[in-house]
Motif scaffolding. Structure first.
Motif, PDB file in Angstrom:
ATOM      1  N   ALA A 189       0.736  -1.173  -0.016  1.00 43.65           N
ATOM      2  CA  ALA A 189       0.097  -0.151  -0.030  1.00 43.65           C
ATOM      3  C   ALA A 189       0.815   1.326  -0.026  1.00 43.65           C
ATOM      4  CB  ALA A 189      -0.889  -0.011   1.310  1.00 43.65           C
ATOM      5  N   SER A 190       1.819   1.330   0.805  1.00 41.83           N
ATOM      6  CA  SER A 190       2.874   2.362   1.055  1.00 41.83           C
ATOM      7  C   SER A 190       3.558   2.704  -0.451  1.00 41.83           C
ATOM      8  CB  SER A 190       3.628   2.250   1.961  1.00 41.83           C
ATOM      9  OG  SER A 190       3.162   2.343   3.198  1.00 41.83           O
ATOM     10  N   ARG A 191       3.981   1.395  -1.059  1.00 44.18           N
ATOM     11  CA  ARG A 191       4.489   1.612  -2.285  1.00 44.18           C
ATOM     12  C   ARG A 191       3.739   2.195  -3.556  1.00 44.18           C
ATOM     13  NH1 ARG A 191       9.800  -0.232  -2.904  1.00 44.18           N
ATOM     14  NH2 ARG A 191      10.594  -1.250  -1.232  1.00 44.18           N
ATOM     15  N   GLU A 192       2.550   1.805  -3.453  1.00 40.53           N
ATOM     16  CA  GLU A 192       1.618   2.178  -4.327  1.00 40.53           C
ATOM     17  C   GLU A 192       1.232   3.801  -4.324  1.00 40.53           C
ATOM     18  OE1 GLU A 192      -0.904  -1.891  -5.153  1.00 40.53           O
ATOM     19  OE2 GLU A 192      -1.512  -0.598  -3.761  1.00 40.53           O
ATOM     20  N   MET A 193       1.137   4.092  -3.068  1.00 40.41           N
ATOM     21  CA  MET A 193       0.875   5.553  -2.874  1.00 40.41           C
ATOM     22  C   MET A 193       2.147   6.375  -3.173  1.00 40.41           C
ATOM     23  SD  MET A 193       0.145   7.756   0.707  1.00 40.41           S
ATOM     24  CE  MET A 193      -1.231   6.391   1.267  1.00 40.41           C
ATOM     25  N   ARG A 194       3.225   5.904  -2.860  1.00 46.05           N
ATOM     26  CA  ARG A 194       4.536   6.527  -3.375  1.00 46.05           C
ATOM     27  C   ARG A 194       4.806   6.589  -4.807  1.00 46.05           C
ATOM     28  NH1 ARG A 194      10.578   5.144  -1.149  1.00 46.05           N
ATOM     29  NH2 ARG A 194      10.278   3.575  -2.459  1.00 46.05           N
ATOM     30  N   ALA A 195       4.238   5.701  -5.399  1.00 49.63           N
ATOM     31  CA  ALA A 195       4.405   5.362  -6.969  1.00 49.63           C
ATOM     32  C   ALA A 195       3.359   6.460  -7.644  1.00 49.63           C
ATOM     33  CB  ALA A 195       3.819   4.056  -7.533  1.00 49.63           C
ATOM     34  N   GLU A 196       2.096   6.730  -7.001  1.00 52.75           N
ATOM     35  CA  GLU A 196       1.112   7.796  -7.365  1.00 52.75           C
ATOM     36  C   GLU A 196       1.884   9.105  -7.163  1.00 52.75           C
ATOM     37  OE1 GLU A 196      -1.610   7.781  -9.044  1.00 52.75           O
ATOM     38  OE2 GLU A 196      -1.513   5.366  -9.008  1.00 52.75           O
ATOM     39  N   CYS A 197       2.463   9.388  -5.981  1.00 53.92           N
ATOM     40  CA  CYS A 197       3.364  10.547  -5.776  1.00 53.92           C
ATOM     41  C   CYS A 197       4.251  10.933  -6.972  1.00 53.92           C
ATOM     42  CB  CYS A 197       3.761  10.658  -4.442  1.00 53.92           C
ATOM     43  SG  CYS A 197       2.718  10.537  -2.999  1.00 53.92           S
ATOM     44  N   PHE A 198       5.057   9.978  -7.226  1.00 53.94           N
ATOM     45  CA  PHE A 198       6.005  10.040  -8.374  1.00 53.94           C
ATOM     46  C   PHE A 198       5.358  10.321  -9.954  1.00 53.94           C
ATOM     47  CE2 PHE A 198       8.975   7.104  -5.562  1.00 53.94           C
ATOM     48  CZ  PHE A 198       9.529   8.216  -4.888  1.00 53.94           C
ATOM     49  N   ILE A 199       4.436   9.624  -9.927  1.00 56.82           N
ATOM     50  CA  ILE A 199       3.587  10.071 -11.156  1.00 56.82           C
ATOM     51  C   ILE A 199       3.350  11.547 -11.355  1.00 56.82           C
ATOM     52  CG2 ILE A 199       1.732   9.526 -12.518  1.00 56.82           C
ATOM     53  CD1 ILE A 199       2.023   6.471 -11.707  1.00 56.82           C
ATOM     54  N   GLU A 200       2.674  11.716 -10.154  1.00 54.76           N
ATOM     55  CA  GLU A 200       2.427  13.430 -10.028  1.00 54.76           C
ATOM     56  C   GLU A 200       3.368  14.247 -10.245  1.00 54.76           C
ATOM     57  OE1 GLU A 200      -0.625  15.788  -9.652  1.00 54.76           O
ATOM     58  OE2 GLU A 200      -0.844  13.896  -9.814  1.00 54.76           O
ATOM     59  N   THR A 201       4.429  13.909  -9.534  1.00 47.01           N
ATOM     60  CA  THR A 201       5.801  14.777  -9.727  1.00 47.01           C
ATOM     61  C   THR A 201       6.648  14.719 -10.877  1.00 47.01           C
ATOM     62  OG1 THR A 201       7.139  13.279  -8.152  1.00 47.01           O
ATOM     63  CG2 THR A 201       5.723  15.352  -7.162  1.00 47.01           C
ATOM     64  N   GLY A 202       6.210  13.744 -11.826  1.00 45.43           N
ATOM     65  CA  GLY A 202       6.942  13.426 -13.039  1.00 45.43           C
ATOM     66  C   GLY A 202       8.287  12.607 -12.805  1.00 45.43           C
ATOM     67  N   GLU A 203       8.471  11.952 -11.807  1.00 48.34           N
ATOM     68  CA  GLU A 203       9.507  10.979 -11.629  1.00 48.34           C
ATOM     69  C   GLU A 203       9.188   9.621 -11.967  1.00 48.34           C
ATOM     70  OE1 GLU A 203      11.809  12.455  -7.817  1.00 48.34           O
ATOM     71  OE2 GLU A 203       9.802  12.815  -7.351  1.00 48.34           O
ATOM     72  N   MET A 204       9.158   9.398 -13.162  1.00 49.23           N
ATOM     73  CA  MET A 204       8.516   8.138 -13.628  1.00 49.23           C
ATOM     74  C   MET A 204       9.350   6.896 -13.416  1.00 49.23           C
ATOM     75  SD  MET A 204       5.555   8.931 -14.693  1.00 49.23           S
ATOM     76  CE  MET A 204       4.719  10.328 -15.477  1.00 49.23           C
ATOM     77  N   GLY A 205      10.995   7.265 -13.305  1.00 46.39           N
ATOM     78  CA  GLY A 205      11.836   6.042 -13.239  1.00 46.39           C
ATOM     79  C   GLY A 205      11.582   5.601 -11.805  1.00 46.39           C
ATOM     80  N   LYS A 206      11.326   6.337 -10.821  1.00 47.30           N
ATOM     81  CA  LYS A 206      10.906   5.919  -9.498  1.00 47.30           C
ATOM     82  C   LYS A 206       9.810   5.309  -9.314  1.00 47.30           C
ATOM     83  CE  LYS A 206      13.848   9.395  -7.248  1.00 47.30           C
ATOM     84  NZ  LYS A 206      13.852  10.490  -6.308  1.00 47.30           N
ATOM     85  N   ALA A 207       8.715   5.936  -9.952  1.00 46.15           N
ATOM     86  CA  ALA A 207       7.297   5.208  -9.946  1.00 46.15           C
ATOM     87  C   ALA A 207       7.330   3.831 -10.664  1.00 46.15           C
ATOM     88  CB  ALA A 207       6.159   5.938 -10.854  1.00 46.15           C
ATOM     89  N   ILE A 208       8.194   3.673 -11.638  1.00 45.01           N
ATOM     90  CA  ILE A 208       8.465   2.248 -12.184  1.00 45.01           C
ATOM     91  C   ILE A 208       8.873   1.375 -11.149  1.00 45.01           C
ATOM     92  CG2 ILE A 208       9.640   0.880 -13.957  1.00 45.01           C
ATOM     93  CD1 ILE A 208       9.100   3.397 -15.818  1.00 45.01           C
ATOM     94  N   SER A 209       9.880   1.800 -10.579  1.00 44.36           N
ATOM     95  CA  SER A 209      10.532   0.811  -9.382  1.00 44.36           C
ATOM     96  C   SER A 209       9.673   0.297  -8.436  1.00 44.36           C
ATOM     97  CB  SER A 209      11.500   1.699  -8.945  1.00 44.36           C
ATOM     98  OG  SER A 209      12.367   1.061  -7.985  1.00 44.36           O
TER      99      SER A 209
END
Length: 507
Positions: A189-209
């Protein structure tokens, strides 16, 4: 011949020995079964200590099968699973240990640590509290208390992260979740939320990870694969996008989002692969048309538009190099320039535009492009050779240019060259001029025209000229001798109607 009675008596004499052997074998099996669990436990411990985890696991499997109520067999097997990084498999074994022996504090502590890493904080705290209520060792008590404090802190960080996320402060939320995931490394759950945050801030590489991690941590995580596919698609990576959406459909063939997205990605992927195949087949004009279709298929994703234009630029450049009659160097320059506005350091596009500039005889601009490419593409042989060629052509252009003499483009085919030559040869034939001065100028012009035709219709000589060497210039081509080729023009007739009588006497 041996009698049957004699043979039967001989066989019967062996029966007592056979019965003894069977009895001994049966006794051995019985004894082996009685001691098999202990044997497997002992062998498993030795192999575990030696680091032979797979073999140790096999023995503990056998021990559990031999005695399903042996809590130590489950505990040892859980230990091997943890050593192998298989926490999901270790958790049920630890739960079984606690079920069989509720006062086994080591197992309770181990399970609490696994639950904490998974982000199951309430369950983890319950285990730590049970450890403290039992009769733990000082080390176990200290660890349980520390883990309880850590769990409380994580609860606080999670609450703040949710507040920040809900208020769209994704930067703060991601920073808070970093601290949570540092401890709760398997918290989906925490990783999914953080992925959404990365998508929002444009950090796609981190979201993919993060999404790749959740696809492994959570069974049948179709949503993770769908999001991964859409991210790769947005980044212009059609192949990875197709791979991820296929993983989604493997889990759920009827997944509406994944199937709809799959059709779009598959269509685009097929067009791109087809276009690349056309380039390999040197069908450059067809490749251009195919990449133009790519832009129509996906006009909204900037990366695919840039990719298509970059490959159109490359196709035009290759077409010009191959002498394609329908390729327009001006259009190539225009498309290449559009790509370079987006990425001025695109080495391949700089090289392609430089080639188009050469075809337009804009050598100084070609040199600038090659020099710019050299800054970002060190040790690229094509850049070095292209730059040297452009420099030679610039120097050559200030002398004699056979293409200009005949009034044809560098991409002109042999038929065009011969047609231009015949027209000019007829125009500048010395017999057309009576005035001595005009005749002298016509003779010089006629020789230039003839030399241009000879160079540009001979593949080897034309290649040399295109690389900046003049086959007719002793300084440029010392080994090449024109062997007085135009000393006289006897037998020379540009119209193929037999030798004409006019002779030149040039020294």
């Amino acid at each position: 011949m041996v009698s049957i009675d004699h043979t039967a008596r001989k066989l019967l004499s062996y029966v007592p020995y056979v019965l003894v052997l069977i009895d001994l074998r049966y006794e051995g099996v019985k004894c082996g079964r009685d001691g098999s669990v202990d044997h497997h436990m002992e062998m498993g411990k030795k192999l575990l200590a030696a680091g032979q985890l797979a073999d140790a696991l096999s023995h503990f499997h056998a021990a559990v099968d031999g005695d399903p109520k042996n809590y130590m067999a489950y505990y040892r097997r859980a230990t091997v699973f943890l050593a192998m990084g298989k926490s999901k498999s270790a958790l049920p074994d630890l739960s079984k240990v606690i079920e069989l022996k509720p006062d086994f504090t080591s197992a309770q502590l181990q399970r609490g640590n696994l639950l904490l890493k998974q982000g199951r904080l309430d369950e983890a705290e319950s285990d730590y509290k049970k450890v403290l209520k039992s009769n733990p060792s000082q080390k176990e008590e200290r660890e349980a208390q520390n883990q309880l404090r850590k769990s409380d802190e994580i609860q606080r960080l999670l609450a703040q992260a949710h507040d920040s996320y809900n208020s769209r402060d994704c930067g703060t939320a991601a920073a808070l979740l970093d601290a949570v995931i540092e401890t709760c490394v398997w918290d989906v759950a925490s990783r999914e939320m953080r992925a959404e945050c990365f998508i929002e801030t444009g950090e796609m590489g981190k979201a993919i990870s993060d999404l790749k991690a959740t696809s492994k941590l959570k069974n049948d995580n179709t949503q993770a694969f769908y999001k991964l596919s859409t991210i790769y698609y947005t980044l212009g990576d059609h192949e990875m996008s197709l791979n991820e959406v296929r993983e989604c459909l493997k889990l759920d063939p009827d997944h509406k989002q994944c199937y709809s997205h799959y059709k779009q990605v598959r269509k685009l992927n097929k067009q791109i692969l087809s276009a690349e195949a056309l380039i390999q087949e040197q069908r450059y004009e067809d490749a251009v048309n195919k990449y133009e279709a790519v832009m129509k298929t996906e006009p909204d994703v900037h990366h695919f538009t840039v990719l298509a234009k970059e490959r159109i630029c490359h196709s035009f450049s290759c077409c010009l190099k191959s002498g394609g009659g329908k390729c327009v160097s001006g259009r190539a320059i225009s498309v290449c320039s559009e790509v370079l506005q987006t990425n001025p350091e695109n080495v391949n596009t700089l090289k392609d535009r430089a080639e188009a500039y050469i075809q337009e005889e804009r050598y100084e601009e070609a040199i600038r492009d090659y020099e710019a490419a050299a800054k970002h593409g060190e040790n690229d042989r094509q850049i070095k050779e292209g730059l040297e060629r452009a420099q030679r052509l610039l120097k050559q252009s200030k002398k004699r240019d056979y293409y200009k003499i005949l009034g044809v483009k560098r991409s002109a085919q042999k038929k065009e060259i011969i047609r231009a030559y015949r027209k000019l040869a007829q125009q500048w034939h010395p017999d057309n001029f009576q005035d001595p001065e005009e005749k002298k100028q016509a003779e010089k012009k006629f020789i230039d025209i003839a030399q241009a035709k000879e160079v540009l219709t001979d593949p080897e000589m034309r290649t040399k000229f295109d690389h900046g060497e003049d086959p007719m210039d002793p300084e440029s081509q010392q080994q090449h001798n024109f062997h007085g080729g135009f000393q006289g023009f006897q037998g020379f007739n540009p119209f193929g109607s037999g030798p004409f009588s006019f002779k030149f006497g040039f020294n």
